[in-house]
Design a protein around this motif. Sequence first.
Motif, PDB file in Angstrom:
ATOM      1  N   LEU A 204      78.408 -31.816  14.569  1.00  0.00           N
ATOM      2  CA  LEU A 204      78.134 -31.169  13.297  1.00  0.00           C
ATOM      3  C   LEU A 204      76.961 -30.202  13.363  1.00  0.00           C
ATOM      4  O   LEU A 204      76.964 -29.159  12.701  1.00  0.00           O
ATOM      5  CB  LEU A 204      77.873 -32.255  12.237  1.00  0.00           C
TER       6      LEU A 204
ATOM      7  N   GLN B  61      76.151 -24.617  16.141  1.00  0.00           N
ATOM      8  CA  GLN B  61      76.927 -23.487  15.669  1.00  0.00           C
ATOM      9  C   GLN B  61      78.062 -23.208  16.665  1.00  0.00           C
ATOM     10  O   GLN B  61      77.835 -23.033  17.859  1.00  0.00           O
ATOM     11  CB  GLN B  61      76.023 -22.246  15.539  1.00  0.00           C
TER      12      GLN B  61
ATOM     13  N   ASP C 261      84.834 -23.840   9.469  1.00  0.00           N
ATOM     14  CA  ASP C 261      84.352 -25.183   9.149  1.00  0.00           C
ATOM     15  C   ASP C 261      85.487 -26.205   9.028  1.00  0.00           C
ATOM     16  O   ASP C 261      85.277 -27.396   9.260  1.00  0.00           O
ATOM     17  CB  ASP C 261      83.555 -25.162   7.831  1.00  0.00           C
ATOM     18  N   ASN C 262      86.665 -25.752   8.639  1.00  0.00           N
ATOM     19  CA  ASN C 262      87.778 -26.685   8.458  1.00  0.00           C
ATOM     20  C   ASN C 262      88.694 -26.756   9.680  1.00  0.00           C
ATOM     21  O   ASN C 262      89.820 -27.224   9.581  1.00  0.00           O
ATOM     22  CB  ASN C 262      88.607 -26.288   7.234  1.00  0.00           C
TER      23      ASN C 262
END
Length: 283
Positions: free
Chosen positions: A11, A14, A19-20
Motif C-alpha cells: 500500500l 507508488q 488504485d483499483n
Amino acid sequence: ENVTQPWRKILYIQQDYPDNYVDEGFLKGLVRNANVRPKRYRDVVRATAPAVHQVCLVALFGLLWVKLERQEFDHLSLVALVECVVFVALGDMSLVQHSRSRALNTAPAGRMGAVAVLATLGTLSPVLCSLSLSWSSDTLYVMVVLLLLAHLVTTDYGSCRCEAGKVLPLPFNAAVFASVVLASRLKSSLEAFVLVLFAIECFAFFPTWTARGRAVIGDAFTVALVAAVAGGLWVAVPLVACCFVVVCAFMSLVVPAAFVSAMRYKDAIQGPWDIPQVKQRDV
C-alpha cells in the motif's frame, strides 16, 4: 525504454497502476462458505422450544382472562390464596437461587419482596377495575394484542437458561401492562388482582421453570405443554385452540424446514479484500 514494474500488493509505495488494479491471481484466494456449518432439521426444531414455550405462556394467560371474564371460578378467593402462596414461594426460591449465582435478578426476589408486591397489588386492584372505562373495547383489545406481540418479539430467546428471575424489562413490562389493561374490564377487584398476579408469575418465573422442565424431561416436555394448553383452550374457545396448535406447529416444524432449506442458498465469500484477522497465540 521504460519497463513497467510488476504490481506488488503493497500500500505505501507508488506504483504505475491505478488504485483499483488487481492482478490475475486476485480471485485465487476466494473461499466460499468457509465457516458455514450445515444445520440439521432436528437441532433447529429443538432450538424453537423457548419460543414455543413463550407462546404457550401467553395462551395460558389469555385462557385465565377468558375464565375470569366469564366468571367460571366458583371459589375465586381460594384461587387468589393459592396464587399468593405460589408467588411467595417462587420469590423465596428466586432469592435462594440468585444468591448462588451472579445473574441479574429483575423479578421480585425474596419473601419480603413478594409480600410487598402482593400488598401493593392488593391496594391498587380496586383502581384497575375503572382504569379504562372511557376506552372502547376495540381499542382496548387491539392494544392488548400489540402489547403481547411486543412481548413475544422482544423476548431474548437465545438466553433462555435456567436462571431464576432473569427477565428483560421491556417484554416483561409489555406483558404486565397488557394484563393491567385486561384487568380493567373485569367486574371485581379480586378478579383483577388474580389476573395481574398471574401475569407476574407467568412472565417472570414460569420461563425459568419451563426451561428447567425441558432440560430435565427433554422434548417431551414441550409436547406435553402444548397439549395441555391446547386442551384448556379447546374447552374454553375451540377456534382459538385450533389456531394455537397451527401456530405452534408452524413455528416448530415449518419454520425450521424453511430455514434448513434456505441454507442451501447461503453464499458467504472470503478473500484478500477482507480485513485481516489477527490470531492471538498463547505464549
